[in-house]
Design an enzyme around this catalytic site. Structure first.
Site, PDB file in Angstrom:
ATOM      1  N   HIS B  38       8.425  16.887  89.821  1.00 35.43           N
ATOM      2  CA  HIS B  38       8.897  17.631  89.086  1.00 35.43           C
ATOM      3  C   HIS B  38       7.947  17.491  87.286  1.00 35.43           C
ATOM      4  O   HIS B  38       8.765  17.295  87.183  1.00 35.43           O
ATOM      5  CB  HIS B  38      10.610  18.320  88.234  1.00 35.43           C
ATOM      6  CG  HIS B  38      11.090  18.481  90.212  1.00 35.43           C
ATOM      7  ND1 HIS B  38      12.023  17.215  90.691  1.00 35.43           N
ATOM      8  CD2 HIS B  38      11.665  19.426  89.887  1.00 35.43           C
ATOM      9  CE1 HIS B  38      12.692  17.873  91.413  1.00 35.43           C
ATOM     10  NE2 HIS B  38      12.392  19.143  91.664  1.00 35.43           N
ATOM     11  N   HIS B 268       7.487  23.576  88.882  1.00 38.49           N
ATOM     12  CA  HIS B 268       8.740  22.763  88.557  1.00 38.49           C
ATOM     13  C   HIS B 268       8.780  21.890  89.727  1.00 38.49           C
ATOM     14  O   HIS B 268       9.018  21.253  89.079  1.00 38.49           O
ATOM     15  CB  HIS B 268      10.057  24.611  88.968  1.00 38.49           C
ATOM     16  CG  HIS B 268      11.100  23.749  89.176  1.00 38.49           C
ATOM     17  ND1 HIS B 268      11.889  23.653  88.029  1.00 38.49           N
ATOM     18  CD2 HIS B 268      12.004  23.092  90.026  1.00 38.49           C
ATOM     19  CE1 HIS B 268      12.887  23.312  88.295  1.00 38.49           C
ATOM     20  NE2 HIS B 268      12.877  22.647  89.296  1.00 38.49           N
ATOM     21  N   GLU B 410      38.800  23.352  85.157  1.00 42.34           N
ATOM     22  CA  GLU B 410      39.610  21.816  85.961  1.00 42.34           C
ATOM     23  C   GLU B 410      37.588  20.954  85.906  1.00 42.34           C
ATOM     24  O   GLU B 410      37.641  19.887  86.015  1.00 42.34           O
ATOM     25  CB  GLU B 410      39.970  22.438  87.160  1.00 42.34           C
ATOM     26  CG  GLU B 410      40.747  23.088  88.012  1.00 42.34           C
ATOM     27  CD  GLU B 410      40.759  24.428  86.831  1.00 42.34           C
ATOM     28  OE1 GLU B 410      39.339  25.245  86.962  1.00 42.34           O
ATOM     29  OE2 GLU B 410      41.820  25.143  86.622  1.00 42.34           O
ATOM     30  N   HIS B 472      47.325  28.298  96.285  1.00 39.35           N
ATOM     31  CA  HIS B 472      47.587  27.509  95.690  1.00 39.35           C
ATOM     32  C   HIS B 472      48.892  26.477  96.990  1.00 39.35           C
ATOM     33  O   HIS B 472      49.117  25.547  96.210  1.00 39.35           O
ATOM     34  CB  HIS B 472      49.311  27.870  94.961  1.00 39.35           C
ATOM     35  CG  HIS B 472      49.003  28.770  93.707  1.00 39.35           C
ATOM     36  ND1 HIS B 472      47.302  29.771  93.787  1.00 39.35           N
ATOM     37  CD2 HIS B 472      49.080  28.771  92.386  1.00 39.35           C
ATOM     38  CE1 HIS B 472      47.750  29.930  92.799  1.00 39.35           C
ATOM     39  NE2 HIS B 472      48.268  29.508  91.696  1.00 39.35           N
TER      40      HIS B 472
END
Lengths: 631, 631
Positions: B38, B268, B410, B472
């Site tokens: 890159h 890129h 999380e 859950h």
């Protein structure tokens, strides 16, 4: 009362306080009966929910599948008791007995809203943030449907989100795309109660949420008192008039009306207890038995439902006025029926020149585009790399295109795809590198749980990725996806298998399919028929099938009789006990180990270097594998 | 030249243009030689990187592990060639030969920066967004270290991020917490080049990033011209003086100086090609051979490195002035040495009363807190539920506490834990429900890849969770974690095994450990010794060990001789070929299937209902299992 007899309801005659109290106490009664659940959110958010459902939500409880209904998503899914109360009041098929069976095995009132279990539940929520992202998907689907069927598509998407939803990263991904696309028909109510499970929001979050959403290009407005129905109503009305997506922050009190715990984390996730609930009812002047809906409110809700039914009838009239071909197209897409000639079209991509299966897949998309206008999708900014270039992308000014530039937002992409699929009228796909399946995994699990046929195009499927190194080289990913219930994982080996995989993915209407595709070029496997009476079976997937054929050649040279099997969908492979079975897959051996006699794979991270060198370094050459089998 | 001889450098005498061109062309040369990589990001971001490293970064290239060095994170990890160029210029052990081996197998210049492979690389980046979150973790660690060792801790954390980092959801989670905690020593440079792989950023993202970060409580500033070193320098100086974390948006041109592709997505991710590179060099008046560093610049960088070495010496003097006990504590934490008496302390939690292993784990934390002050951690807003209450939480005004309220984030939590661990001086843990391991999985993979001993406390580990329902209830999660290379998964069955698991997790210093813990109460397994000469071995984990003992009783009643084995870490279990082996785990059978003679598990999603009823419905009772074994 027939539809024509029912008079238009006067908003100022609605029994608002009665309705709000009913919703609050129904929820508290449900949690109390289950001795489990979340009373705080429903008690705080009942006024905003009632305001929305009584004054704005356009739906027909008699037909929860009316395509042009407004969508309502309870992103704060732990507040499910509020949603079930609303469905019950408005005449969806959710009875008092259902409410009494809250959180019980086999009931239609599970602990969190579950799509497919309860009439009127638009999506499964509970994993925080995803409801908001699915709502964004629904709002995108509405605009894309409007661009195709303008006479019969003009609905809104509403969501209620909590602090948890807004802290989760997926809220950022989805809200940012919503702002970019100018989804003016998306209206999000933020239950701004300043409390999370562990305590005050300020312990972990000091975001100015309105300023944050304004930075995404949203219209924002605050309602200072979450019990002020006129103010909530005015804010929703203002939001409907704005052409940007709207965030309405409504300041509420969690567990409103519970004498000891209102405004505290204690109201979040545990029953109030009979003493506290009794005192709350006394304080509110509530004298009815548990689970009771006052007659006046029943009548009001029936009238409101009848308004929705009339809207539905008007829509059906407009639908009948459509061009029949247009109507047929609409129907076919809604029913997820495949076009004639799909297989032949897909088989047309099969060639003889070697190419990467990501390129085979690109060729499939090119033949699908003209015959399946309902197939829409895009990439998390890897359209070119993943073989998912799919024409022009939708913009805020033009939703008639079929491609979506999701940005570098894998999780948001997958959750949005779920939302588009749930909305109906479209088949969807999304792409990224296989290694980044980890980023979108929570939404893929919901695709599976909600039985949505989302197609995940995951490329660059092994350490053969090469120079980008171990951060970009999947090792455990294929197996990690196979073990999610109701997910089909297919890893084709060439053009023919890729065409077949796309066909199977489109035929599957009850769950997601993951297409696992190579970055590197692969031969077309007309080569190598199997030997008669083989003693060794080589079972491989994807890019390793061609490798297995090379291994077979080496083994045959020393006298072995070999069969090569492409197990593109491993669940369909059963080992033949009469031969020595060897699996070859450039990923973890777990899942193969024990099933085959010898599992050849990779149980370690890869390395940066040219792909062929990395494979050789890790023992993935025909020679090394043949030696292991014979050694 | 000795340190004392080297004169202080005058900033206005630095050969800035020479340095920037050198960094640009070193990067382009590397990508060209590798024929992969890159070039665009390094060519656009070279001026900001040079400004930071020449005028602000406080480091000693001779000792990349100096604890009080400033940290530099290249979150846009695909720009690795820029980082390797900087390390080479400043005298880290990254030679010209290393640069020439860019992206080759076994080199110390892999495609993306990899912690542990290259001196001076602070963390592994490439999976976008995580570098920013790890930088937040490092900045938190700095403040927590400062609160404990104020005389010897006062450094800054710098990061360079790209559009991709800022689109990823984890950027939201991490930046929001950074704002909440007021991490004034964190300074983030945003390479604002308006380009992603697939094209213009505006196709998918219209965020006002400065407004967004201001909403998080950050100080923000824009630099309009990314080649204006004085302006970048002024912005960094301003940021250092502000007591909020800072975002500096630097407008750059991707592939700056490449005649045909500058400012486009083509710059890129592919080599410029020799023609384009030659023209770029001509245009810049660059006449040196590839991989050449001009002598003047070498001298400058040596002088700058010497400044850093002098700072390091001054720090060592301050360190020597410390109280010896304090110094010893600092050393022990840096070296990840465990305190004496750890095992005895942990074994002290073993009792006789039934309790959930999440509670056993809470008891472990309570005995660890006083003896391991370097153990810090917290929860993604489930401290109470997961048994990770750990005293007061850190705030923007007080970092002396050991607990962190991560919020409902999380993924951010896990990436931040990686950052704290990488910073050094702390052992870390984080908690949530096991089912939400999916949300943090990308960061857990980096814990494993970077060999960081992060301890994940994941509770509510099966369908026994009950009423919260399938969203859950983990099913595939335990196995999905086991198959990630270098992750240890332990599922203890009672107090004794939980204490042992915590001890093993703390003893493991080269990779993460996942502790899988129950929500429901479990007996202390002093019960049930094994029969002599067993014919059946029941292998179970966690909560299913007690169940296996019940099954054993039933089997014995009909004459079977049974051994029960707790395979808390399955990798340590080897089946005994002389007996019939049956595994019992309330999760997918994959991984057990084939290894044992009969794998009893759950290969479907769970249901909402009381935990015991859900288990019974899915066949997880002693009676049903005994019948399956005998049937």
């Amino acid at each position: 009362m027939t539809l024509s007899e029912s008079a238009a309801l006067e908003v100022d005659q609605l029994p608002d306080q009665l309705a709000v109290d009913t919703l609050r106490f129904l929820a508290a009664d449900m949690v109390e009966a289950a001795n489990s659940g979340h009373p705080g959110m429903p008690m705080g958010a009942a006024p905003m929910a009632w305001t929305l459902w009584s004054r704005h939500l356009r739906h027909d409880p008699a037909d929860p599948n009316w395509p042009d209904r407004d969508r309502f998503v309870l992103s704060a899914g732990h507040g499910s008791a509020l949603l079930y109360g609303l469905l019950h009041l408005f005449g969806y098929d959710v009875t008092e007995a259902d409410l009494r069976a809250f959180r019980q095995l086999g009931s239609r009132t599970p602990g969190h809203p579950e799509f497919g279990e309860t009439p009127g539940v638009e999506c499964t929520t509970g994993p925080l943030g995803q409801g908001l992202a699915m709502a964004v998907g629904m709002a995108i689907a509405e605009r894309m449907s409007n661009a195709r069927f303008p006479q019969i598509t003009a609905h809104r998407t509403y969501a209620i989100v909590g602090d948890g939803c807004l802290m989760e990263g997926v809220s950022h991904e989805a809200a940012s795309l919503a702002g970019t696309l100018g989804l003016g028909r998306l209206i999000v109510l933020f239950d701004d109660n300043e409390i999370t499970i562990d305590g005050a929001v300020e312990r972990s979050c000091a975001d100015d949420q309105l300023a944050r959403f304004a930075a995404y290009g949203w219209h924002t407005v605050a309602v200072a008192d979450g019990t002020d129905i006129a103010a909530i109503d005015a804010a929703i009305t203002e939001a409907k008039e704005d052409d940007r997506p709207s965030l309405i922050a409504v300041r509420t009190v969690i567990g409103h009306g519970a004498p000891d715990v209102a405004g505290t984390a204690k109201a979040h996730g545990a029953p109030l207890g009979s003493d506290q609930l009794t005192r709350a009812k006394t304080q509110a002047g509530w004298t009815l038995p548990p689970f009771t809906v006052p007659e006046q409110l029943k009548q009001t809700c029936a009238n409101l439902a009848a308004q929705g039914a009339r809207e539905h009838v008007r829509w059906l009239t407009r639908f009948a006025d459509q061009d029949p071909a247009q109507a047929a197209r609409f129907h076919r897409a809604q029913a997820r029926l495949l076009p004639d000639g799909l297989r032949a079209s897909l088989r047309g991509i099969i060639g003889t020149a070697p190419r990467a299966t990501r390129q085979s897949s690109q060729a499939c998309l090119e033949v699908l585009a003209p015959i399946m206008p309902e197939l829409v999708g895009g990439s998390a900014d890897l359209a070119g790399s993943t073989g998912t270039n799919y024409g022009e992308v939708i913009t805020r000014d033009d939703f008639s295109h079929r491609a979506i530039a999701f940005g570098i937002r894998e999780f948001g992409m997958a959750a949005i795809l779920n939302g588009i699929s749930l909305h109906g009228g479209f088949r969807v796909f999304g792409s990224t590198f296989l290694v980044f399946a980890d980023y979108l995994r929570p939404a893929l699990r919901l695709s599976a749980l909600m039985r949505q046929p989302v197609i995940y195009v995951l490329t660059h499927d092994s350490v053969a990725v090469g120079e980008d190194g171990p951060t970009h080289q999947p090792v455990e990913h294929i197996e990690s996806l196979r073990i999610i219930p109701n997910v089909t994982v297919v890893r084709p080996a060439d053009d023919a298998e890729t065409a077949q995989a796309w066909e199977a993915a489109l035929e599957r209407t009850y769950g997601p399919t993951v297409l696992v595709l190579s970055r590197q070029s692969l031969p077309q496997l007309t080569i190598g028929s199997s030997d008669a009476n083989p003693t060794i079976e080589l079972v491989a997937t994807g890019s390793e099938v061609a490798l297995a054929h090379e291994v077979a050649k080496l083994l045959r040279a020393t006298g072995d009789r070999v069969r090569v099997t492409s197990a593109q969908d491993r669940t369909r492979f059963t080992p033949d006990p009469t031969v020595t079975t060897v699996s070859i897959e450039a990923g973890v051996t777990a899942g193969w180990e024990g099933t085959v006699d010898l599992a050849i794979g990779l149980d370690e991270f890869g390395h940066s270097g040219p792909g062929a060198e990395v494979l050789a370094h890790l023992g993935f050459t025909a020679e090394a594998i043949a030696r292991r089998i014979q050694g």
